[in-house]
Write an enzyme that holds these catalytic residues in place. Structure first.
Site, mmCIF file in Angstrom:
data_model
loop_
_atom_site.group_PDB
_atom_site.id
_atom_site.type_symbol
_atom_site.label_atom_id
_atom_site.label_comp_id
_atom_site.label_asym_id
_atom_site.label_seq_id
_atom_site.Cartn_x
_atom_site.Cartn_y
_atom_site.Cartn_z
ATOM 1 N N LYS A 316 0.873 -1.179 0.000
ATOM 2 C CA LYS A 316 0.000 0.000 0.000
ATOM 3 C C LYS A 316 0.906 1.223 0.000
ATOM 4 C CE LYS A 316 -3.927 2.291 2.085
ATOM 5 N NZ LYS A 316 -3.419 3.576 1.601
ATOM 6 N N GLU A 368 -1.572 4.487 -8.446
ATOM 7 C CA GLU A 368 -1.138 5.574 -7.565
ATOM 8 C C GLU A 368 -0.092 6.413 -8.280
ATOM 9 O OE1 GLU A 368 -1.357 6.099 -3.922
ATOM 10 O OE2 GLU A 368 -2.835 4.550 -3.517
#
Length: 684
Positions: A316, A368
């Site tokens: 993450k 991302e």
């Protein structure tokens, strides 16, 4: 033609109605009436009616912006109402809403116009006014257009015009409810309505299709953001394992009706289940997803026969969630990058736009945006890098300097390079991939990244183009190709692995933190991509860094249902000499009852009243959690907590026992992802 007053009256009724069924019935009835109204507009009245009830001045696929912020609208209200700043501030504090404050002031200014306007503002008039605002070149001309609309409106119409301009309706109506009302009004399947909205991102156009019977003709178009699939948090690896095992998790017994709904849901095809998931009744969605995960046959078997985890695990990252749209053959070279809140942020990352402009196939990538520290040598996956580029993600505190920039200099490009770390593929060529299982989407994403390796690249520095060979000639490698020898890879593939037990998840989590990432994500291998949903198919393990005991030093009044309540709290730690040094602000984690109690106490112990903000006596102690700590000049402490949230009010702890600045610095230095450490490494 339909009057905007009809929209305003409906919205006022909806704001005062708690029942979802009554709201849907009222919208449905109003749409039927609007659909019968003759119009000379290119968009039907019924389409505009639905759009405005959903709180959208323009369709989602329409890039136009009103460019009317709170300051401009406040000045327009003062001009039209004749009120002064103090009156507007007082009204805003009472309501916590600029539209409601304007309604009060305009009603006082001209009580007759509160219910009967001077003109009959139509939906077409509003659409024309919004269109003119979007192309107005100066603030003064835009303000004049707002004032003109307000003068022609009743006080009630003005209330909802302002809410619409601000994009903050606060009437308890989501777009999903409007979609259900459209289906009811046109007597069509709500799943078909939702599918058309997802494909075309134009609610008004979908209304036209629904009444014309052409929903099946809706086609997917790029350059409008799809909803992002979200993850639910888990606290331990064991909890994560329980979500993704072959042994069906225990599901609490539901009512017969809910059980029937869930069984019907499981029997749907992947494409149907995608639409059905979005149309599940509120309050039932998570229960249904739990049963789907438990009941869906697994395509792979680990051989253990018991509780092997069937999930992908990824780091993450501490970046900015985004979608990249590119490769549309009808708009060659166009690239759009959308943030999680669906804003177009392309101009803040020109090197990504340059890199993706040469991609020759239509794609929508989910991933991302990361600040990236390129390493001179490729150290490989063992160092936590992407498999196709050596480097390491920079902390969000560094990336944050790029966000919101309209002009990005070469100095900023080279100091804070960015990459796009892709972890999902939503659209490829002419195919929407959302209903496919993650395992298949992942395989296709890997193929895309391999195809475009070395091509989705751009230089760290933007090459200045110089004239050559006449007026139209250009000199510079960037003009010829953005993928020359000096170009850096901008499209990276997020490393992914299968996990088999809690121990492996815990080890992966520790490795991710050592790589300066936030934690790990686990995603069910058979999961469809559910836009805008936070369900059980994706989870995130991101343990809290630490907690601090802090003292409230200031408080702000809230908005909406928290209007009139001091609900946003600034807090501090103790410095070396005992001084209180602010370190952050939080508003989540306290109950309505606690906010009411705190408001009374803080009002009684106010040191300085600055209108919306008050400094208060530092006696209330809070325990706060947070994701990480950043250096910051915003607070006197020199630090800022990122994503702070209140865990509890510490009535048991006196002011003298709150944490110190020394403790804050200790936690800061313990972070593997603190900017100073990364920056130091990159300079060595």
């Amino acid at each position: 033609m339909t009057l905007f007053m009809e929209v305003a009256e409906l919205l006022e009724m909806l704001a005062g109605t708690a029942s979802r069924l009554k709201k849907r019935a009222a919208i449905e009835a109003a749409l039927r009436v609007a659909a019968r109204c003759p119009t000379s507009s290119t968009v039907t009245d019924a389409g505009l009616f639905a759009l405005y009830v959903a709180g959208q001045p323009f369709a989602e696929n329409d890039p136009r912006k009103l460019n009317a912020g709170g300051a401009l609208l406040s000045r327009a209200i003062l001009t039209v109402s004749g009120a002064n700043d103090a009156a507007l501030t007082a009204a805003y504090r009472r309501h916590g809403d600029l539209g409601a404050a304007a309604f009060e002031l305009l009603s006082q200014h001209d009580p007759i116009s509160a219910v009967q306007g001077p003109g009959g503002l139509t939906l077409g008039d509003v659409a024309e006014g919004f269109a003119a605002m979007a192309v107005a070149r100066t603030t003064a001309s835009r303000a004049a257009l707002v004032e003109d609309l307000l003068r022609r409106a009743t006080a009630l119409e003005a209330k909802y015009l302002l809410k619409l301009m601000l994009g903050d309706m606060r009437i308890g109506v989501k777009q999903s409810l409007v979609e259900e009302a459209i289906a009811g009004a046109a007597d069509v399947d709500v799943a078909a309505v939702r599918h058309a909205v997802m494909l075309e991102a134009d609610l008004a156009r979908v209304v036209e299709r629904a009444f014309a019977g052409t929903l099946h003709e809706a086609k997917m178009t790029l350059f409008h953001p799809l909803g992002f699939m979200l993850a639910s948090p888990v606290d331990t690896p064991e909890e994560a394992v329980a979500r993704f095992t072959e042994t069906p998790p225990k599901v609490e017994k539901k009512s017969k009706k809910k059980k029937k709904d869930a069984e019907e849901f499981v029997d749907l095809t992947p494409a149907e289940s995608l639409v059905a998931a979005d149309s599940a009744a509120e309050g039932l969605a998570e229960d249904v997803e739990a049963e789907i995960i438990a009941a869906t046959p697994q395509s792979q078997n680990s051989g253990s026969g018991s509780s092997a985890v069937l999930a992908f695990l990824e780091d993450k990252y501490d970046g900015m969630r985004a979608q990249v749209h590119c490769g549309d053959s009808t708009q060659p070279g166009r690239v759009a990058i959308y943030s999680r809140n669906r804003e177009d942020v392309t101009q803040s990352f020109p090197e990504l736009e340059e890199a993706f402009s040469g991609v020759g196939e239509a794609l929508i990538l989910d991933g991302e945006i990361l600040g990236w520290d390129y390493w001179e040598d490729d150290l490989g996956v063992g160092h936590g890098t992407a498999s196709n580029a050596g480097g390491q993600a920079l902390p969000f505190a560094v990336l944050g300097q790029r966000i919101g920039r309209k002009v990005v200099s070469n100095e900023l490009r080279s100091r804070i390079p960015v990459v796009f770390m892709a972890f999902d593929l939503l659209f490829e060529r002419d195919e929407l991939l959302l209903p496919l299982p993650l395992s298949e989407r992942r395989a296709r994403l890997e193929a895309v990244v391999e195809r475009w390796h070395g091509e989705a690249a751009s230089p760290l520095l933007k090459v200045e183009l110089k004239p050559q060979g006449g007026l139209f000639g250009l000199l510079g490698s960037a003009a010829e190709s953005p993928t020359g020898a000096d170009a850096e890879e901008r499209l990276l593939l997020s490393p992914s692995q299968r996990v088999v037990d809690a121990e492996a998840i815990d080890r992966a989590y520790r490795d991710a933190r050592a790589r300066a990432n936030e934690g790990v994500m686990l995603k069910a291998a058979n999961s469809a991509y559910l836009p805008g949903r936070r369900g059980l198919a994706w989870v995130k393990l991101k343990r809290e860094l630490a907690t601090l005991d802090v003292a409230i030093t200031g408080a702000e009044f809230g908005h909406g249902k928290r209007a009139g309540l001091l609900s946003d709290y600034t807090f501090a730690v103790r410095g070396e000499g005992g001084d209180l040094l602010n370190v952050g602000k939080a508003y989540s984690g306290v109950t309505d009852a606690e906010i009411a109690t705190l408001t009374e106490w803080l009002k009684a112990h106010t040191l300085e009243d600055r209108g919306h903000f008050r400094t208060v006596e530092p006696h209330i102690v809070l325990e706060v959690a947070f994701n990480n700590i950043m250096r910051s000049t915003r607070h006197a402490s020199g630090f800022a907590l990122r994503f702070p949230r209140i865990l509890r009010i510490r009535t048991d702890k006196p002011l003298e026992e709150i944490d110190t600045l020394e403790r804050v610095e200790e936690i800061y230095k313990s972070q593997p992802d603190r900017p100073a450490e990364i920056e130091g490494k990159s300079k060595e």
